[in-house]
Write a protein that holds these residues in place. Structure first.
Motif, PDB file in Angstrom:
ATOM      1  N   UNK A 130      12.283  58.572 -25.462  1.00 47.09           N
ATOM      2  CA  UNK A 130      13.314  59.233 -24.671  1.00 47.09           C
ATOM      3  C   UNK A 130      12.990  60.711 -24.516  1.00 47.09           C
ATOM      4  N   UNK A 131      13.480  61.298 -23.433  1.00 47.82           N
ATOM      5  CA  UNK A 131      13.280  62.725 -23.177  1.00 47.82           C
ATOM      6  C   UNK A 131      14.281  63.539 -23.982  1.00 47.82           C
ATOM      7  N   UNK A 132      13.898  64.789 -24.291  1.00 46.94           N
ATOM      8  CA  UNK A 132      14.766  65.670 -25.076  1.00 46.94           C
ATOM      9  C   UNK A 132      14.345  67.117 -24.825  1.00 46.94           C
ATOM     10  N   UNK A 133      15.136  68.035 -25.367  1.00 44.83           N
ATOM     11  CA  UNK A 133      14.787  69.462 -25.354  1.00 44.83           C
ATOM     12  C   UNK A 133      14.465  69.849 -26.790  1.00 44.83           C
ATOM     13  N   UNK A 134      13.291  70.459 -27.001  1.00 46.36           N
ATOM     14  CA  UNK A 134      12.827  70.823 -28.343  1.00 46.36           C
ATOM     15  C   UNK A 134      12.675  72.336 -28.485  1.00 46.36           C
ATOM     16  N   UNK A 135      13.094  72.891 -29.642  1.00 42.31           N
ATOM     17  CA  UNK A 135      12.767  74.285 -29.961  1.00 42.31           C
ATOM     18  C   UNK A 135      11.508  74.241 -30.816  1.00 42.31           C
ATOM     19  N   UNK A 136      10.449  74.896 -30.313  1.00 43.38           N
ATOM     20  CA  UNK A 136       9.115  74.707 -30.884  1.00 43.38           C
ATOM     21  C   UNK A 136       8.584  75.893 -31.672  1.00 43.38           C
ATOM     22  N   UNK A 137       9.364  76.967 -31.844  1.00 44.00           N
ATOM     23  CA  UNK A 137       8.815  78.108 -32.589  1.00 44.00           C
ATOM     24  C   UNK A 137       9.598  78.444 -33.849  1.00 44.00           C
ATOM     25  N   UNK A 138      10.334  77.463 -34.386  1.00 47.48           N
ATOM     26  CA  UNK A 138      10.860  77.636 -35.731  1.00 47.48           C
ATOM     27  C   UNK A 138       9.709  77.556 -36.735  1.00 47.48           C
TER      28      UNK A 138
END
Length: 304
Positions: free
Chosen positions: A197-205
């Motif tokens: 499934x598609x999603x929104x990810x925060x990638x710079x934690x």
């Protein structure tokens, strides 16, 4: 002819120092304003160079002022410094009680006979302030552009082997290999709905271990105490595309510094609006040319 009143000389020096301080404050404000407006690493380096040059100019002015005063036979007096880390003038050597209270006279004998010491008037030593480094861009600007938000596809998900409330997912965020992500969604999203499934990810934690598994990103969700929904990217969006915000330009940090609490400052302003569109201070989560990100049913809810 008797020399001018010492109080008059001191007042003149204080007036000169006040004017210099006001000028330097204006220069510092201009430099800070320029750093905020430009918001780029190139401008930051330029500001550091200008700041160093300004300090050199100030030191030169200080030296000239002290030399002129010494040539007139005026006693050294501590001159205040500008707040904000840039010193306008260094402190002159603190006068001893004898020289601080001595009254100038035309005869040497008067100079050699100081009045008795008054311990109550003894001035405490002032600690010299060290110049502070110019503020970095990450200290100046705290808004959603600091976050690396991307479209992602959750390829697979399974329950964490050592935690009943956690999923372990493999997520494509447009990089050569998928990232491992750990999410506390077991109680809210069925396992079958986590697959492909598609999603929104925060990638710079900063990557963090969660019960022995290192999580390399965070799935963004609309959230309330009793319900959670994964944010959906717009149709046609592909893994790796960046989520942007109108009115908040800029490039994200490579990795958020946990000590700066950037995420903690931004998160309270992340919400879905009345139409379930994900927003930051009213600006929609948007994928250029594709549309906006939204929750399925949750309106006016927090996002985290």
């Amino acid at each position: 002819m008797s020399s001018p009143n010492p109080l008059v000389r001191l007042q003149q020096r204080a007036d000169e120092a006040d004017r210099l301080i006001e000028y330097l404050k204006q220069q510092v404000q201009l430099l800070k304003g320029k750093a905020i407006a430009q918001a780029s690493v190139k401008e930051e380096k330029k500001l550091l160079v200008e700041n160093a040059k300004l300090k050199q100019d100030i030191d030169a002015l200080k030296k000239q002022l002290l030399e002129k005063e010494k040539s007139r036979g005026v006693l050294d007096v501590a001159v205040p410094s500008v707040e904000g880390g840039v010193q306008c003038l260094s402190h002159a050597a603190p006068p001893t009680p004898a020289t601080a209270t001595a009254t100038p006279s035309a005869t040497p004998a008067a100079v050699q006979s100081p009045p008795p010491k008054d311990d109550n008037k003894k001035k405490p030593e002032k600690k010299e302030k060290k110049p502070q480094p110019a503020a970095g861009l990450e200290d100046i600007k705290v808004d959603v552009s600091r976050l690396d938000l991307r479209v992602g596809r959750i390829l697979t998900a399974e329950k964490h082997p050592d935690a009943d409330s956690l999923y372990v997912e493999q997520v494509d965020v447009g990089e050569p290999s998928p990232r491992t992500v750990v999410s506390g969604l077991v109680k809210h999203i069925p396992l079958e709905q986590m697959q492909n499934r598609m999603a929104v990810l925060m990638c710079n934690l900063k990557p963090a271990k969660m019960r022995g598994v290192t999580s390399q990103a965070m799935v963004m969700c609309a959230s309330s105490p009793d319900k959670v929904e994964i944010l959906d990217p717009p149709g046609g969006a592909v893994p790796g595309e960046r989520v942007t915000f109108n009115g908040f330009p800029g490039e994200p940090d490579k990795e958020l510094n946990p000590k700066k609490k950037v995420w903690e400052q931004i998160q309270p302003d992340l919400r879905t609006d009345g139409e379930c569109v994900a927003t930051y201070k009213g600006a929609a989560f948007e994928v250029a040319g594709k549309g906006v990100c939204r929750a399925q049913t949750m309106s006016n809810s927090g996002i985290k």
